[in-house]
Scaffold this motif. Structure first.
Motif, PDB file in Angstrom:
ATOM      1  N   SER A 465       0.835  -1.206   0.000  1.00  0.00           N
ATOM      2  CA  SER A 465       0.000   0.000   0.000  1.00  0.00           C
ATOM      3  C   SER A 465       0.869   1.256   0.000  1.00  0.00           C
ATOM      4  N   GLU A 466       0.208   2.380   0.048  1.00  0.00           N
ATOM      5  CA  GLU A 466       0.900   3.666   0.053  1.00  0.00           C
ATOM      6  C   GLU A 466       1.879   3.741   1.219  1.00  0.00           C
ATOM      7  N   TRP A 467       3.056   4.278   0.943  1.00  0.00           N
ATOM      8  CA  TRP A 467       4.110   4.370   1.963  1.00  0.00           C
ATOM      9  C   TRP A 467       3.896   5.649   2.773  1.00  0.00           C
ATOM     10  N   THR A 468       3.237   5.462   3.925  1.00  0.00           N
ATOM     11  CA  THR A 468       2.907   6.590   4.797  1.00  0.00           C
ATOM     12  C   THR A 468       3.916   6.652   5.943  1.00  0.00           C
ATOM     13  N   PRO A 469       3.825   7.687   6.788  1.00  0.00           N
ATOM     14  CA  PRO A 469       4.719   7.745   7.961  1.00  0.00           C
ATOM     15  C   PRO A 469       4.640   6.500   8.837  1.00  0.00           C
ATOM     16  N   MET A 470       3.480   5.809   8.841  1.00  0.00           N
ATOM     17  CA  MET A 470       3.355   4.590   9.647  1.00  0.00           C
ATOM     18  C   MET A 470       4.265   3.496   9.101  1.00  0.00           C
ATOM     19  N   GLU A 471       4.288   3.359   7.756  1.00  0.00           N
ATOM     20  CA  GLU A 471       5.161   2.362   7.143  1.00  0.00           C
ATOM     21  C   GLU A 471       6.631   2.751   7.317  1.00  0.00           C
ATOM     22  N   VAL A 472       6.910   4.031   7.210  1.00  0.00           N
ATOM     23  CA  VAL A 472       8.289   4.507   7.394  1.00  0.00           C
ATOM     24  C   VAL A 472       8.780   4.174   8.802  1.00  0.00           C
ATOM     25  N   SER A 473       7.893   4.390   9.779  1.00  0.00           N
ATOM     26  CA  SER A 473       8.253   4.117  11.170  1.00  0.00           C
ATOM     27  C   SER A 473       8.501   2.624  11.404  1.00  0.00           C
ATOM     28  N   LEU A 474       7.618   1.771  10.843  1.00  0.00           N
ATOM     29  CA  LEU A 474       7.786   0.329  11.028  1.00  0.00           C
ATOM     30  C   LEU A 474       9.035  -0.166  10.303  1.00  0.00           C
ATOM     31  N   GLN A 475       9.297   0.352   9.092  1.00  0.00           N
ATOM     32  CA  GLN A 475      10.500  -0.047   8.364  1.00  0.00           C
ATOM     33  C   GLN A 475      11.752   0.351   9.138  1.00  0.00           C
ATOM     34  N   SER A 476      11.700   1.518   9.771  1.00  0.00           N
ATOM     35  CA  SER A 476      12.835   1.975  10.582  1.00  0.00           C
ATOM     36  C   SER A 476      13.064   1.036  11.761  1.00  0.00           C
ATOM     37  N   ALA A 477      11.958   0.612  12.402  1.00  0.00           N
ATOM     38  CA  ALA A 477      12.076  -0.338  13.515  1.00  0.00           C
ATOM     39  C   ALA A 477      12.640  -1.671  13.023  1.00  0.00           C
ATOM     40  N   PHE A 478      12.234  -2.071  11.820  1.00  0.00           N
ATOM     41  CA  PHE A 478      12.723  -3.323  11.223  1.00  0.00           C
ATOM     42  C   PHE A 478      14.230  -3.235  10.968  1.00  0.00           C
ATOM     43  N   ASN A 479      14.667  -2.121  10.382  1.00  0.00           N
ATOM     44  CA  ASN A 479      16.096  -1.923  10.110  1.00  0.00           C
ATOM     45  C   ASN A 479      16.900  -1.925  11.412  1.00  0.00           C
ATOM     46  N   SER A 480      16.395  -1.177  12.383  1.00  0.00           N
ATOM     47  CA  SER A 480      17.083  -1.084  13.670  1.00  0.00           C
ATOM     48  C   SER A 480      17.149  -2.441  14.366  1.00  0.00           C
ATOM     49  N   GLY A 481      16.045  -3.213  14.273  1.00  0.00           N
ATOM     50  CA  GLY A 481      16.001  -4.533  14.899  1.00  0.00           C
ATOM     51  C   GLY A 481      17.025  -5.476  14.300  1.00  0.00           C
ATOM     52  N   VAL A 517      -6.342   0.266   9.376  1.00  0.00           N
ATOM     53  CA  VAL A 517      -7.327  -0.574   8.694  1.00  0.00           C
ATOM     54  C   VAL A 517      -6.694  -1.192   7.452  1.00  0.00           C
ATOM     55  N   LYS A 518      -5.939  -0.398   6.722  1.00  0.00           N
ATOM     56  CA  LYS A 518      -5.268  -0.853   5.519  1.00  0.00           C
ATOM     57  C   LYS A 518      -3.774  -0.928   5.811  1.00  0.00           C
ATOM     58  N   VAL A 519      -3.214  -2.126   5.678  1.00  0.00           N
ATOM     59  CA  VAL A 519      -1.809  -2.302   6.029  1.00  0.00           C
ATOM     60  C   VAL A 519      -1.012  -2.736   4.816  1.00  0.00           C
ATOM     61  N   ASN A 520       0.300  -2.534   4.899  1.00  0.00           N
ATOM     62  CA  ASN A 520       1.219  -2.978   3.860  1.00  0.00           C
ATOM     63  C   ASN A 520       1.633  -4.407   4.206  1.00  0.00           C
ATOM     64  N   SER A 521       0.950  -5.368   3.626  1.00  0.00           N
ATOM     65  CA  SER A 521       1.200  -6.764   3.993  1.00  0.00           C
ATOM     66  C   SER A 521       2.576  -7.235   3.536  1.00  0.00           C
ATOM     67  N   GLN A 522       3.121  -6.622   2.498  1.00  0.00           N
ATOM     68  CA  GLN A 522       4.462  -7.002   2.047  1.00  0.00           C
ATOM     69  C   GLN A 522       5.504  -6.684   3.113  1.00  0.00           C
TER      70      GLN A 522
END
Length: 718
Positions: A465-481, A517-522
């Protein structure tokens, strides 16, 4: 041609990327791991196979398995892993002799009267051993054995007096079984020295080696690349000892060969007790290392610190030929000789439990370095920490001795492995209900996260889905993890910290799913795949590999059978023209619940109803799911029982006599006239009751009426 860019360009100047460091017992600090060649040579001290493997063994071999998996699957090292099986040892010799003698005794059909006499003599011998035992824990264990025999003997006497021959025969076998240890010691004293057939001493270790292998397989421990058995390496061990003698570090005495600790320690390029120098001269530890059958050898040694490389066999012990006469290898020399034979004069890694540091591993080092005349036989010595049971050292006398088989009855292999992963491999681990509950909770968290992601993909597909600040934040947590996990694994393979970072990453992913409600499942799938690969690398399968076990087709057939059964039931209902529509609705709802609660769980299929959508379908471990359902039923039954108990208590508090009928409650001498409901209209002197009094009396009558009706209802229910 332009210069190739440095692959570390993203790191600040002067900062090195993290690399694997291991805690080396030889230096007592973490050191950068640098193998000597392209293949890491690794030797692990294996079990002495004379009894069932226990949780102390699990602590070592599961921990080494985790280290091995991480080093080869995460860091990419090519590993040649060798482990020994000690099948010649003082404990094995004694256990094999007593087992053989007791078996012979039981098969000889000894008359009952003689059994009583022999057991009595064995008890007397056992009591003599207790009297000379200084170890309080061992003394308590011996006393407990005597008590068990006494109870079994009394049971046999009771049955014998009742003249029930069949039952008496059973009780006699039970007595002999409970007295096997006591009887074995007594028989060994009388006949042990007559046993000389080597095959008798081979049967016991072969049996327990097979049991050990089954335990390791059940714990998902990878098999060693090479297994060495002492009984198969005796000629090589003899040659190894000859070389040590030739180098001047050992001497023959009375058919045995001893390592000359003083001569070795005096050399400028050698020193004894590298691992635990403070234990140098600890006679108690040295005697324990020599073995119970080899304690009366002080007159044969030049120094009390010297230890046996080769032991002259006494009557009742197995023997192999050697230049010094018939004998058998000492405990310490076996590892030095076998590891050297397979891996050469210098090992990258040697592993074992912390209790083996001195004298076993220190003696190994001294022997091998004396053989090769070097000082680098082992580069990295790794030792796992102790395992305690509820804060205490594991001991049969304390009745907290837990075999691997018993532990696997109470916990899954994954739960046990996670318990080890949640603790540093070199520290003491406390096996307790709290430890295992923490492991179960972590496993449930990872499993549920995987199931939720798989269900999401099944319902929505793999969307980006659209790359919003929520996806940016989760991707950052993923990278940091991922960076944090890498640093933790580089730091002495710190799985405890790595799992903490996995927990944090799952928490962030769950927050993301719950708040959108709408998440980036990838993105979620990427995180789930990363965690799944890590857990699989640790030896804890998650997802399909944890459930299928290679039985996908069998599970598919089982689900098809459930569907066929439900279909046939629905067909039968549709043919029943007399069935009431309300009854049919009730039966359909009941069938829906039965599918969810009874039919699919045994197949490892969990259905979770979702408001306004198709149910979530999760494939889980069938045994664990059934345990969860049973636990839920137990909780519901406990709540029901509590309600019944409270209701009974309330009933017990109720008066046994019926409360007065409200129509009669005011028919007393205080009043002279009443209306049809029993409400007073005149007092005892004939005066009319005032309106305010009537109002008050009416309230009292209403209250009594409720009380009376409640009592009547209770009586009808009871």
């Amino acid at each position: 041609m332009p210069k190739r860019p440095d692959p570390r360009w993203s790191l600040p100047k002067g900062v090195e990327p993290p690399r694997l460091h291991l805690y080396n017992s030889l230096t007592r600090k973490k050191e950068l791991f640098v193998p000597q060649g392209h293949v890491v040579t690794w030797y692990s001290c294996g079990p002495t196979v004379y009894d069932d493997s226990h949780m102390g063994h699990a602590r070592s071999y599961v921990s080494f398995d985790i280290l091995r998996r991480v080093m080869q699957d995460y860091f990419g090292f090519v590993i040649h892993y060798v482990m020994n099986i000690t099948d010649i040892d003082d404990k094995i010799i004694k256990r094999a002799r007593t087992t053989y003698l007791v078996k012979q005794y039981r098969e000889s059909q000894v008359p009952r009267d003689q059994v009583y006499d022999d057991i009595a003599a064995a008890m007397e011998h056992h009591n003599a051993i207790i009297a000379t035992t200084t170890d309080p824990d061992k003394c308590k264990m011996l006393i407990d054995e005597v008590q068990k025999v006494k109870i079994a003997a009394e049971a046999l006497k009771t049955v014998t007096n009742s003249s029930n021959a069949a039952e008496a025969s059973v009780k006699q076998e039970e007595l002999l079984a409970s007295a096997s240890s006591v009887l074995g010691e007594w028989l060994d004293k009388q006949k042990g020295r007559d046993i000389t057939d080597n095959s008798i001493f081979a049967e016991l270790p072969r049996h327990y080696e097979e049991e050990f292998n089954k335990d390791m397989e059940a714990l998902n421990v990878l098999p060693a690349d090479v297994i060495t058995r002492v009984s198969e390496y005796v000629p090589q061990i003899v040659e190894y000892v000859e070389k040590i003698i030739a180098n001047g570090y050992a001497y023959e005495s009375n058919g045995s060969v001893y390592f000359d600790v003083g001569k070795f320690d005096a050399e400028p390029n050698h020193y004894y007790a590298k691992l635990v120098p403070e234990a140098y001269g600890n006679q108690e530890a040295l005697e324990e290392g020599e073995g119970a059958l080899s304690l009366n050898t002080a007159q044969e040694k030049r120094s009390p610190n010297d230890f046996a490389l080769w032991k002259a066999s006494k009557p009742g012990e197995p023997a192999w030929p050697s230049p010094w006469g018939p004998g058998r290898p000492g405990w310490h020399i076996e590892c030095s000789a076998m590891a050297s034979d397979v891996l050469g004069e210098s090992l990258d890694i040697h592993t074992g439990g912390v209790d083996l540091k001195f004298p076993h591993h220190d003696n190994e080092l001294a022997q091998a370095e004396a053989h090769y005349n070097n000082d680098y036989w082992v580069r990295y010595f790794l030792h796992t920490g102790h395992l305690h049971i509820d804060g205490c050292k594991m001991s049969k006398s304390l009745k907290n001795f837990i075999t691997i088989k018993k532990a696997l009855e109470d916990n899954s292999a994954s739960h046990l492995r996670i318990a080890f992963l949640l603790h540093a491999w070199k520290d003491t681990l406390d096996y307790s209900s709290n430890t295992m509950e923490g492991a179960r909770q972590f496993n449930k968290m990872v499993t549920e996260f995987n199931l939720n992601i798989q269900d999401l993909i099944r319902r929505t597909g793999c969307t980006s889905s659209e790359w919003t600040p929520m996806e940016v934040s989760l991707q950052s947590a993923f990278n940091s993890g991922r960076v944090s996990v890498h640093k933790a694994l580089c730091d002495n393979i710190d799985t405890r910290t790595a799992l903490d970072h996995i927990r944090d990453l799952i928490t962030e992913a769950n927050k993301y799913m719950n708040n959108n409600v709408k998440v980036n499942s990838q993105l979620l799938l990427n995180i789930n795949n990363y965690i799944g690969k890590l857990m699989s690398m640790f030896g804890v399968p998650v997802g399909d590999r944890a459930v299928s076990g290679g039985q996908d087709s069998e599970k598919l057939v089982a689900v098809a059978e459930v569907v066929a059964s439900i279909r046939e039931q629905l067909r039968q209902w549709s043919r029943d023209k007399e069935k009431d529509i309300k009854d049919l609705q009730g039966q359909l709802l009941g069938l829906c619940d039965s599918i969810r609660d009874d039919l699919l769980p045994p197949l490892g299929v969990r259905l979770e109803d979702r408001e306004g959508g198709t149910p979530s379908i999760k494939l889980v471990d069938a045994a664990e799911l059934m345990q969860e359902i049973q636990a839920k039923k137990d909780q519901e039954e406990a709540r029901r029982q509590e309600k019944v108990k409270k209701k009974a208590e309330q009933v017990a508090k109720q008066p046994t006599e019926a409360p007065k009928d409200p129509k009669d409650m005011f028919r007393t001498p205080d009043y002279s006239q009443w209306d049809s409901n029993g409400l007073p209209t005149h007092d005892k002197e004939g005066k009319e009751i005032t309106k305010s009094q009537v109002k008050k009396l009416t309230k009292l009558m209403e209250a009594q009426k409720k009380k009376f009706e409640k009592w009547q209802a209770q009586q009808q229910q009871s």
